[in-house]
Design an enzyme around this catalytic site. Structure first.
Site, PDB file in Angstrom:
ATOM      1  N   ASP A 129       0.029   3.271   2.707  1.00  0.00           N
ATOM      2  CA  ASP A 129       1.031   2.628   1.844  1.00  0.00           C
ATOM      3  C   ASP A 129       1.400   1.297   2.479  1.00  0.00           C
ATOM      4  O   ASP A 129       0.877   0.925   3.540  1.00  0.00           O
ATOM      5  CB  ASP A 129       2.265   3.535   1.684  1.00  0.00           C
TER       6      ASP A 129
ATOM      7  N   GLY B  59      -1.042  -1.152   4.352  1.00  0.00           N
ATOM      8  CA  GLY B  59      -1.808  -2.123   3.598  1.00  0.00           C
ATOM      9  C   GLY B  59      -1.466  -2.063   2.126  1.00  0.00           C
ATOM     10  O   GLY B  59      -0.575  -1.319   1.712  1.00  0.00           O
TER      11      GLY B  59
ATOM     12  N   PHE C 287      -3.071  -1.450  -1.753  1.00  0.00           N
ATOM     13  CA  PHE C 287      -4.242  -0.989  -2.506  1.00  0.00           C
ATOM     14  C   PHE C 287      -4.750  -2.034  -3.485  1.00  0.00           C
ATOM     15  O   PHE C 287      -5.836  -1.895  -4.048  1.00  0.00           O
ATOM     16  CB  PHE C 287      -3.971   0.324  -3.222  1.00  0.00           C
TER      17      PHE C 287
ATOM     18  N   HIS D 147      -0.086   5.132 -13.298  1.00  0.00           N
ATOM     19  CA  HIS D 147       0.855   4.917 -14.408  1.00  0.00           C
ATOM     20  C   HIS D 147       1.815   3.749 -14.155  1.00  0.00           C
ATOM     21  O   HIS D 147       2.528   3.338 -15.065  1.00  0.00           O
ATOM     22  CB  HIS D 147       1.625   6.205 -14.724  1.00  0.00           C
TER      23      HIS D 147
END
Length: 349
Positions: A212, A238, A240, A258
């Protein structure tokens, strides 16, 4: 005892129809939501954990005006939250969940959704419907996740609310999917690691990585240590949207896709694809919209995404399948859980 979900079909005293009775309750639903939030903020369920108390005793414990607190409590009792007998209030099965120290506690969730930074966004639903724009950005001038990086008090409420929401469904996830054949798993944007910890606890031979944003991972370390799993969990910081760690047997994402529009979803999924070995599995855990308009908690959450994220929304299974295919995956299974979530298993096409 009446409540909002068990209202009489005909209000005999006022001659209201079933529709009018139900609509009246819905129109005042924001008052109900706010009352539950106040109960969570005041920690009323905790103050009643040892037994019943009258409004004066409760008011002393939580620093409120006793006659007004009594009015709040009686309203909550009338909708099924708390119980009352002889002027003394006590917990019931529903109010117990507003304690922080019980399984499936929803206190943090109630505090988060009732917090000012969330409440002010809900008031801008009309703006979102008129424009299609994210209400959060309309109110605060930036994306929710950017906002939280420099508002630590709100970030704490948000993080605690996310952990609370995760712990409501973690058992259903680990029961629905067999993780036993996996040696290494990366939880992408896993927050404090609540779900990852649940998976590791059930599968002692599995090693995990929590990935995360750096400031989130730093806060997660203490939570993972409190579960006794720090030695089996690597922490990696980091984004994504740039890349994800390489080489795991499985990549897990819960309530991530979502949050984003299709373009950024594809960016995230393609970054996973680039990092995954040929044998690896991608596990996307999301609520899935049905094709009909039956009453659904997921339909409500779809509006939550509209309000709080730029382009985020709940999707149907075909929509998820299309996203996965566009990112270079083939969906192999769609596995239901005992809650609204599904686990969408995919592999490289």
């Amino acid at each position: 005892m009446s409540n909002l979900t068990n209202a009489p079909l005909i209000d005999e005293h006022r001659g209201l129809s079933e529709g009018a009775t139900r609509l009246r309750h819905l129109i005042l639903g924001h008052i109900v939501s706010r009352a539950v939030h106040v109960a969570a903020e005041l920690n009323l369920a905790h103050h009643l954990k040892e037994g019943s108390k009258d409004s004066a005793e409760l008011a002393t414990l939580c620093g409120t005006h006793a006659p007004t607190l009594s009015r709040l409590m009686r309203m909550l009792v009338s909708i099924g939250v708390f119980a009352e007998r002889g002027g003394r209030f006590s917990n019931n099965d529903i109010s117990e969940l507003l304690r922080s120290d019980v399984p499936q506690s929803m206190r943090a969730w109630a505090r988060m959704f009732g917090a000012d930074f969330k409440w002010s966004v809900v008031q801008e639903l009309l703006h979102s419907v008129r424009t299609g724009e994210c209400a959060f950005e309309h109110v605060f001038g930036e994306e929710q996740f950017n906002y939280l990086t420099h508002h630590p008090e709100e970030a704490k409420l948000f993080d605690e609310g996310m952990v609370s929401g995760s712990e409501l469904i973690n058992r259903a996830i680990v029961d629905a999917y067999d993780f036993s054949g996996i040696a290494t798993l990366i939880d992408i944007a896993g927050g404090y690691g609540s779900t990852l910890c649940s998976i590791l606890a059930k599968h002692p031979n599995l090693k995990g990585t929590l990935f995360d944003l750096p400031h989130v991972v730093t806060k997660a370390e203490g939570f993972i240590a409190s579960k006794g799993l720090r030695d089996r969990c690597t922490l990696a910081g980091g984004s994504f949207l740039q890349n994800v760690p390489k080489g795991a047997d499985a990549y897990f994402m819960k309530h991530i896709i979502h949050d984003w529009d299709d373009e950024r979803c594809l960016q995230i999924l393609r970054n996973c694809h680039a990092a995954m070995p040929a044998h690896a599995k991608l596990l996307v855990c999301e609520k899935v919209l049905s094709e009909d308009n039956d009453a659904s908690f997921t339909r409500i959450l779809d509006l939550v995404m509209l309000l709080n994220t730029a382009g985020g929304r709940e999707r149907t299974e075909p929509e998820y399948r299309t996203l996965l295919e566009q990112a270079g995956f083939r969906m192999t299974r769609a596995i239901p859980t005992k809650v609204e979530n599904w686990i969408l298993e995919a592999e490289k096409a």
